[in-house]
Scaffold this active site. Sequence first.
Site, PDB file in Angstrom:
ATOM      1  N   SER A  14       4.621   6.085 -10.651  1.00 27.58           N
ATOM      2  CA  SER A  14       3.154   6.130 -10.544  1.00 27.58           C
ATOM      3  C   SER A  14       2.456   5.765 -11.852  1.00 27.58           C
ATOM      4  O   SER A  14       2.786   6.282 -12.922  1.00 27.58           O
ATOM      5  CB  SER A  14       2.696   7.530 -10.117  1.00 27.58           C
ATOM      6  OG  SER A  14       1.287   7.569 -10.170  1.00 27.58           O
ATOM      7  N   SER A  16      -0.754   6.364 -12.162  1.00 31.53           N
ATOM      8  CA  SER A  16      -1.963   7.189 -12.228  1.00 31.53           C
ATOM      9  C   SER A  16      -2.116   7.940 -13.562  1.00 31.53           C
ATOM     10  O   SER A  16      -3.229   7.970 -14.110  1.00 31.53           O
ATOM     11  CB  SER A  16      -2.005   8.171 -11.060  1.00 31.53           C
ATOM     12  OG  SER A  16      -2.205   7.460  -9.873  1.00 31.53           O
ATOM     13  N   LYS A  63       0.345  12.921   1.918  1.00 29.43           N
ATOM     14  CA  LYS A  63      -1.118  12.865   2.080  1.00 29.43           C
ATOM     15  C   LYS A  63      -1.614  13.626   3.312  1.00 29.43           C
ATOM     16  O   LYS A  63      -2.724  14.130   3.318  1.00 29.43           O
ATOM     17  CB  LYS A  63      -1.578  11.414   2.154  1.00 29.43           C
ATOM     18  CG  LYS A  63      -1.401  10.707   0.832  1.00 29.43           C
ATOM     19  CD  LYS A  63      -1.925   9.312   0.874  1.00 29.43           C
ATOM     20  CE  LYS A  63      -1.467   8.592  -0.372  1.00 29.43           C
ATOM     21  NZ  LYS A  63      -2.023   7.269  -0.500  1.00 29.43           N
ATOM     22  N   ASN A  84      -6.046  12.085  -0.434  1.00 28.20           N
ATOM     23  CA  ASN A  84      -5.302  11.595  -1.609  1.00 28.20           C
ATOM     24  C   ASN A  84      -5.861  12.156  -2.913  1.00 28.20           C
ATOM     25  O   ASN A  84      -5.314  11.900  -3.977  1.00 28.20           O
ATOM     26  CB  ASN A  84      -5.286  10.064  -1.664  1.00 28.20           C
ATOM     27  CG  ASN A  84      -6.567   9.491  -2.219  1.00 28.20           C
ATOM     28  OD1 ASN A  84      -7.650   9.985  -1.915  1.00 28.20           O
ATOM     29  ND2 ASN A  84      -6.470   8.469  -3.032  1.00 28.20           N
ATOM     30  N   ALA A 121       2.432   3.052   9.910  1.00 24.17           N
ATOM     31  CA  ALA A 121       1.516   3.966  10.605  1.00 24.17           C
ATOM     32  C   ALA A 121       1.520   5.339   9.924  1.00 24.17           C
ATOM     33  O   ALA A 121       1.418   6.373  10.571  1.00 24.17           O
ATOM     34  CB  ALA A 121       1.933   4.073  12.066  1.00 24.17           C
ATOM     35  N   GLY A 122       1.646   5.323   8.591  1.00 27.62           N
ATOM     36  CA  GLY A 122       1.632   6.580   7.835  1.00 27.62           C
ATOM     37  C   GLY A 122       0.215   6.931   7.398  1.00 27.62           C
ATOM     38  O   GLY A 122      -0.769   6.444   7.965  1.00 27.62           O
ATOM     39  N   GLY A 123       0.121   7.748   6.363  1.00 20.68           N
ATOM     40  CA  GLY A 123      -1.168   8.226   5.886  1.00 20.68           C
ATOM     41  C   GLY A 123      -2.075   7.102   5.408  1.00 20.68           C
ATOM     42  O   GLY A 123      -3.280   7.086   5.720  1.00 20.68           O
ATOM     43  N   TYR A 207       2.463  -1.466  -5.555  1.00 15.67           N
ATOM     44  CA  TYR A 207       2.033  -2.192  -6.751  1.00 15.67           C
ATOM     45  C   TYR A 207       3.131  -2.199  -7.797  1.00 15.67           C
ATOM     46  O   TYR A 207       4.085  -1.431  -7.722  1.00 15.67           O
ATOM     47  CB  TYR A 207       0.765  -1.568  -7.319  1.00 15.67           C
ATOM     48  CG  TYR A 207       0.917  -0.105  -7.692  1.00 15.67           C
ATOM     49  CD1 TYR A 207       0.567   0.894  -6.794  1.00 15.67           C
ATOM     50  CD2 TYR A 207       1.418   0.282  -8.932  1.00 15.67           C
ATOM     51  CE1 TYR A 207       0.701   2.228  -7.115  1.00 15.67           C
ATOM     52  CE2 TYR A 207       1.562   1.615  -9.274  1.00 15.67           C
ATOM     53  CZ  TYR A 207       1.203   2.578  -8.372  1.00 15.67           C
ATOM     54  OH  TYR A 207       1.356   3.897  -8.697  1.00 15.67           O
ATOM     55  N   GLY A 227      -0.653  -4.112  -4.651  1.00 14.29           N
ATOM     56  CA  GLY A 227      -1.550  -2.962  -4.527  1.00 14.29           C
ATOM     57  C   GLY A 227      -2.302  -2.567  -5.791  1.00 14.29           C
ATOM     58  O   GLY A 227      -2.943  -1.520  -5.816  1.00 14.29           O
TER      59      GLY A 227
HETATM   60  P1  NDP Z   1       3.842   7.581   4.636  1.00 16.79           P
HETATM   61  O1  NDP Z   1       5.119   8.248   4.278  1.00 16.79           O
HETATM   62  O2  NDP Z   1       2.724   8.369   5.188  1.00 16.79           O
HETATM   63  O3  NDP Z   1       4.165   6.390   5.713  1.00 16.79           O
HETATM   64  C1  NDP Z   1       5.213   5.513   5.510  1.00 16.79           C
HETATM   65  C2  NDP Z   1       5.219   4.432   6.595  1.00 16.79           C
HETATM   66  O4  NDP Z   1       6.211   3.485   6.199  1.00 16.79           O
HETATM   67  C3  NDP Z   1       5.588   4.903   7.993  1.00 16.79           C
HETATM   68  O5  NDP Z   1       4.852   4.155   8.928  1.00 16.79           O
HETATM   69  C4  NDP Z   1       7.079   4.553   8.106  1.00 16.79           C
HETATM   70  O6  NDP Z   1       7.499   4.236   9.428  1.00 16.79           O
HETATM   71  C5  NDP Z   1       7.128   3.287   7.291  1.00 16.79           C
HETATM   72  N1  NDP Z   1       8.433   2.998   6.702  1.00 16.79           N
HETATM   73  C6  NDP Z   1       9.071   3.704   5.734  1.00 16.79           C
HETATM   74  N2  NDP Z   1      10.233   3.091   5.395  1.00 16.79           N
HETATM   75  C7  NDP Z   1      10.313   1.974   6.167  1.00 16.79           C
HETATM   76  C8  NDP Z   1      11.263   0.937   6.278  1.00 16.79           C
HETATM   77  N3  NDP Z   1      12.369   0.911   5.539  1.00 16.79           N
HETATM   78  N4  NDP Z   1      11.025  -0.065   7.165  1.00 16.79           N
HETATM   79  C9  NDP Z   1       9.897  -0.064   7.919  1.00 16.79           C
HETATM   80  N5  NDP Z   1       8.961   0.911   7.871  1.00 16.79           N
HETATM   81  C10 NDP Z   1       9.172   1.915   7.001  1.00 16.79           C
HETATM   82  O7  NDP Z   1       3.393   6.765   3.309  1.00 16.79           O
HETATM   83  P2  NDP Z   1       1.939   6.431   2.747  1.00 16.79           P
HETATM   84  O8  NDP Z   1       1.133   5.871   3.856  1.00 16.79           O
HETATM   85  O9  NDP Z   1       1.410   7.572   1.981  1.00 16.79           O
HETATM   86  O10 NDP Z   1       2.261   5.283   1.652  1.00 16.79           O
HETATM   87  C11 NDP Z   1       2.784   4.053   2.064  1.00 16.79           C
HETATM   88  C12 NDP Z   1       2.903   3.077   0.885  1.00 16.79           C
HETATM   89  O11 NDP Z   1       1.626   2.727   0.365  1.00 16.79           O
HETATM   90  C13 NDP Z   1       3.713   3.618  -0.280  1.00 16.79           C
HETATM   91  O12 NDP Z   1       4.573   2.592  -0.721  1.00 16.79           O
HETATM   92  C14 NDP Z   1       2.659   3.931  -1.330  1.00 16.79           C
HETATM   93  O13 NDP Z   1       3.192   3.817  -2.638  1.00 16.79           O
HETATM   94  C15 NDP Z   1       1.634   2.846  -1.052  1.00 16.79           C
HETATM   95  N6  NDP Z   1       0.266   3.190  -1.495  1.00 16.79           N
HETATM   96  C16 NDP Z   1      -0.346   2.480  -2.495  1.00 16.79           C
HETATM   97  C17 NDP Z   1      -1.630   2.777  -2.891  1.00 16.79           C
HETATM   98  C18 NDP Z   1      -2.291   1.986  -3.964  1.00 16.79           C
HETATM   99  O14 NDP Z   1      -3.239   2.484  -4.543  1.00 16.79           O
HETATM  100  N7  NDP Z   1      -1.865   0.792  -4.238  1.00 16.79           N
HETATM  101  C19 NDP Z   1      -2.392   3.871  -2.289  1.00 16.79           C
HETATM  102  C20 NDP Z   1      -1.701   4.512  -1.225  1.00 16.79           C
HETATM  103  C21 NDP Z   1      -0.404   4.207  -0.877  1.00 16.79           C
HETATM  104  P3  NDP Z   1       8.121   5.354  10.431  1.00 16.79           P
HETATM  105  O15 NDP Z   1       6.944   5.979  11.137  1.00 16.79           O
HETATM  106  O16 NDP Z   1       8.979   4.565  11.350  1.00 16.79           O
HETATM  107  O17 NDP Z   1       8.892   6.330   9.597  1.00 16.79           O
END
Ligand code: NDP
Length: 262
Positions: A14, A16, A63, A84, A121-123, A207, A227
């Site tokens: 990070s 940050s 998150k 966040n 489809a995460g946070g 990023y 990012g």
């Molecule tokens: P979450 O853990 O909430 O969600 C992760 C998602 O990624 C899920 O949909 C998961 O799918 C999918 N996933 C994980 N591993 C794989 C894989 N190997 N192949 C395919 N799909 C996968 O994470 P966040 O939403 O909090 O964060 C996601 C990304 O965004 C991170 O890399 C984070 O660093 C980045 N980010 C960057 C920011 C920035 O400021 N640039 C701000 C916020 C986030 P499944 O449902 O199938 O498990």
Amino acid sequence: MKLFSIFGDPVSHSRSPLMHNSVFKHLDYDACYTRTHLKDGSKLRDTFLNLKLSGANITVPHKEEAFKACDEVRGFAKTVGVVNTIINENGKLIGYNTDADGFMYAIQEFKEIKNILVLGAGGTAKALVSRFVQDDIKVSVLNRSASRLESFKSLATCSTWDTFEVTKYDLVVNTTSAGLKDEELPAPLEIITKILQNTSFVADAIYGKLTPFLKLAQNKNITFKDGSDMLLGQGVLANELFTNHELKKEDIQKYMAKSFEL
Ligand code: NDP
């Protein structure tokens, strides 16, 4: 001195701490920003209080857990259920979401975005999709597992790798963590290839590295961005909350951007 931290797993990558400390140092704000590796998201609230933090950022994968940890959630975070940024307001934890507006800031240069495919489809996806819908952008979501798509069904066209059918997009955004600490693609190569043949722009929430997804976009001469600008956008908004709007936004932006040069 006020203490702030980022919580995540992983968290060592990070930027940050560098970003916020750069602002605090250059603007003589009496505060320090550290990082906390948190494996179990349910321990977020206790850890925050034990560390006597004034505020925090929360990154992958906590998150949604952060939303639950708050006493009150304000603004856009309330709509999406994803937090966040947390502020300690007289012992009460107040949650915000600065990711979505940070991302809108990042894609300003891509004009005329009317149709977006979101990978994941995460946070982060949840925040971005809700924000896009607010701006009347047509959204599709593609995710590895079906379960997480449930909460997107009222907002977007949803599919898993098995049911996906490609259409034309203005922008494709990777919000999965594939490529963060591995060399994986957000979906099988065959699907990603089709997607890249049908989009004008590509963005990744990750990023600081060229993910395998961005490498493919680069090979196909598609305009892309990682990012970093999203990170800067969400960071400026979070810093305004941390410092209770006492510092000028232009100054926060200037010194935060400076930390990217290090
Ligand atoms: P979450 O853990 O909430 O969600 C992760 C998602 O990624 C899920 O949909 C998961 O799918 C999918 N996933 C994980 N591993 C794989 C894989 N190997 N192949 C395919 N799909 C996968 O994470 P966040 O939403 O909090 O964060 C996601 C990304 O965004 C991170 O890399 C984070 O660093 C980045 N980010 C960057 C920011 C920035 O400021 N640039 C701000 C916020 C986030 P499944 O449902 O199938 O498990």
